[in-house]
Scaffold this motif. Structure first.
Motif, PDB file in Angstrom:
ATOM      1  N   ALA A  81       0.832  -1.205   0.000  1.00 48.71           N
ATOM      2  CA  ALA A  81       0.000   0.000   0.000  1.00 48.71           C
ATOM      3  C   ALA A  81       0.866   1.253   0.000  1.00 48.71           C
ATOM      4  CB  ALA A  81      -0.938  -0.006   1.198  1.00 48.71           C
ATOM      5  N   VAL A  82       1.929   1.245   0.809  1.00 49.00           N
ATOM      6  CA  VAL A  82       2.855   2.383   0.861  1.00 49.00           C
ATOM      7  C   VAL A  82       3.561   2.549  -0.483  1.00 49.00           C
ATOM      8  CG1 VAL A  82       5.017   3.194   1.875  1.00 49.00           C
ATOM      9  CG2 VAL A  82       3.217   2.307   3.346  1.00 49.00           C
ATOM     10  N   ILE A  83       3.984   1.439  -1.081  1.00 45.16           N
ATOM     11  CA  ILE A  83       4.668   1.506  -2.369  1.00 45.16           C
ATOM     12  C   ILE A  83       3.714   2.001  -3.459  1.00 45.16           C
ATOM     13  CG2 ILE A  83       5.843   0.138  -4.139  1.00 45.16           C
ATOM     14  CD1 ILE A  83       6.879  -1.654  -1.873  1.00 45.16           C
ATOM     15  N   ILE A  90       4.621   9.934  -7.264  1.00 46.04           N
ATOM     16  CA  ILE A  90       5.689  10.235  -8.222  1.00 46.04           C
ATOM     17  C   ILE A  90       5.122  10.355  -9.632  1.00 46.04           C
ATOM     18  CG2 ILE A  90       7.811   9.359  -9.269  1.00 46.04           C
ATOM     19  CD1 ILE A  90       8.460   8.033  -6.604  1.00 46.04           C
ATOM     20  N   LEU A  91       4.162   9.496  -9.963  1.00 45.74           N
ATOM     21  CA  LEU A  91       3.511   9.550 -11.275  1.00 45.74           C
ATOM     22  C   LEU A  91       2.796  10.888 -11.463  1.00 45.74           C
ATOM     23  CD1 LEU A  91       3.093   7.709 -13.765  1.00 45.74           C
ATOM     24  CD2 LEU A  91       0.952   6.956 -12.719  1.00 45.74           C
ATOM     25  N   ALA A  92       2.105  11.347 -10.420  1.00 46.41           N
ATOM     26  CA  ALA A  92       1.408  12.637 -10.483  1.00 46.41           C
ATOM     27  C   ALA A  92       2.403  13.783 -10.654  1.00 46.41           C
ATOM     28  CB  ALA A  92       0.572  12.836  -9.227  1.00 46.41           C
ATOM     29  N   LYS A 152      15.018   2.468  -6.177  1.00 44.79           N
ATOM     30  CA  LYS A 152      14.444   2.928  -7.445  1.00 44.79           C
ATOM     31  C   LYS A 152      14.303   4.447  -7.459  1.00 44.79           C
ATOM     32  CE  LYS A 152      11.923  -1.339  -8.437  1.00 44.79           C
ATOM     33  NZ  LYS A 152      10.585  -1.995  -8.536  1.00 44.79           N
ATOM     34  N   GLN A 153      13.931   5.023  -6.311  1.00 48.25           N
ATOM     35  CA  GLN A 153      13.827   6.473  -6.225  1.00 48.25           C
ATOM     36  C   GLN A 153      15.186   7.133  -6.453  1.00 48.25           C
ATOM     37  OE1 GLN A 153      10.344   6.559  -2.803  1.00 48.25           O
ATOM     38  NE2 GLN A 153      11.921   8.097  -2.743  1.00 48.25           N
ATOM     39  N   VAL A 201       8.971   4.093 -14.427  1.00 50.05           N
ATOM     40  CA  VAL A 201       9.346   3.580 -13.099  1.00 50.05           C
ATOM     41  C   VAL A 201       8.194   3.673 -12.091  1.00 50.05           C
ATOM     42  CG1 VAL A 201      10.905   3.839 -11.142  1.00 50.05           C
ATOM     43  CG2 VAL A 201      11.791   3.998 -13.473  1.00 50.05           C
ATOM     44  N   PRO A 202       7.570   4.855 -11.889  1.00 45.32           N
ATOM     45  CA  PRO A 202       6.452   4.895 -10.930  1.00 45.32           C
ATOM     46  C   PRO A 202       5.256   4.056 -11.387  1.00 45.32           C
ATOM     47  CG  PRO A 202       6.633   6.978 -12.102  1.00 45.32           C
ATOM     48  CD  PRO A 202       7.871   6.192 -12.419  1.00 45.32           C
ATOM     49  N   PHE A 203       5.067   3.940 -12.700  1.00 44.00           N
ATOM     50  CA  PHE A 203       3.980   3.096 -13.202  1.00 44.00           C
ATOM     51  C   PHE A 203       4.202   1.640 -12.826  1.00 44.00           C
ATOM     52  CE2 PHE A 203       2.185   0.361 -16.541  1.00 44.00           C
ATOM     53  CZ  PHE A 203       0.840   0.707 -16.436  1.00 44.00           C
TER      54      PHE A 203
END
Length: 297
Positions: A81-83, A90-92, A152-153, A201-203
């Motif tokens: 859920a956190v991920i 990040i996508l937004a 990844k971030q 990546v965020p997707f």
């Protein structure tokens, strides 16, 4: 997850938060000073990373609490859920920056102080690269989905800094050429290019975490490893053993197995023997195994 691993996870997340705070402040201040979309995006990304790291740290502590009346099956689902929240935020952010870049392209571009921007970019590349390398190294020692998301971030932040630096060097060279009038479009063009690249990546983070939340099948590698373990356990058992379901939720791997005897009579010790064999075969996976053995009729 053992106490030592949990402690290491918290320590790594705390370190990541401290580093992110420095990059966030630097990016926002320099971005405003030189009026650069990409540097502002870099600062905003670092700020969002900081907030999301703090969220991960809070989740890491909360997940360790034992089951209770409210969370009767534990809190493993909080991790994906956190991920998912990380991926969505990040996508937004990327989509918002993409929109601003498009607007800038059609409103005359943006004039940027390339000397300060280039210097900031070089510092960012070195700093983010070191942080990414260090986080990757720590993640190999302490396997965790939350730390993997941090890696990844930092990977995105490092690549972003590289693109920004190369872009501003190109903009500076452009000002020395007969095409100097087009240098004002360098900043929004870089933002456009980065936005399209960083959407992936965020997707992927959002997609994989939602699969866990909805208890869908895990990766093919995990499924194959579990299937081979069940087959091997069946070969050592006098009962018919078959994999019924498998899913990964955060750091937990839930495996349901059906067993059945030819004469429809199974002794309790045979069931326990099969359970121990299955647990031994599947324990090589880096997850907390939640094994259910069901008697099939």
């Amino acid at each position: 997850m053992c106490a030592k691993t949990n402690f290491n996870e918290k320590r790594i997340l705390t370190l990541s938060a401290l580093i992110s705070s420095g990059f966030a402040m630097g990016g926002l201040i320099v971005g405003l000073l030189v009026s650069s979309l990409v540097i502002l995006f870099d600062g905003m990304y670092s700020l969002v990373s900081l907030l999301l790291t703090i969220l991960s740290l809070m989740a890491s502590r909360y997940i360790q609490k034992p089951s209770d009346d409210e969370f009767q099956f534990g809190r493993a689902a909080l991790e994906p859920a956190v991920i998912a929240i990380k991926g969505a935020v990040i996508l937004a952010l990327v989509c918002s920056s993409l929109y601003n870049a498009v607007v800038a392209m059609f409103t005359g571009g943006r004039e940027v102080d390339v000397s300060i921007a280039t210097l900031f970019g070089i510092v960012n590349v070195i700093g983010c690269g070191i942080a990414w390398f260090y986080m990757t190294k720590l993640n190999k020692r302490t396997s965790s989905d939350l730390i993997d998301a941090e890696v990844k971030q930092w990977k995105m932040d490092t690549l972003l800094s590289v693109v920004v630096t190369v872009g501003f060097i190109s903009a500076w060279l452009l000002t020395l050429s007969p095409l100097a009038e087009y240098a004002i479009y360098t900043d929004p063009v870089m933002m456009l290019a980065m936005s399209f690249y960083f959407l992936k990546v965020p997707f992927e983070m959002l997609k994989s975490s939602l699969r866990e939340i909805f208890m869908m099948a895990p990766s093919e590698d995990i499924c194959n490893t579990v299937d081979q373990g069940v087959i091997a356990a069946g070969e050592e058992s006098e009962q018919w053993v078959e994999l019924a379901a498998v899913t990964k939720i955060g750091r937990e791997l839930w495996v349901d197995v059906d067993i059945k005897a030819e004469d429809n009579v199974i002794a309790v010790q045979d069931i326990e023997h099969t359970r121990r064999t299955l647990h031994k075969k599947l324990s090589k996976l880096p997850f907390n195994l939640q094994l259910s053995v069901n008697i099939a009729t």
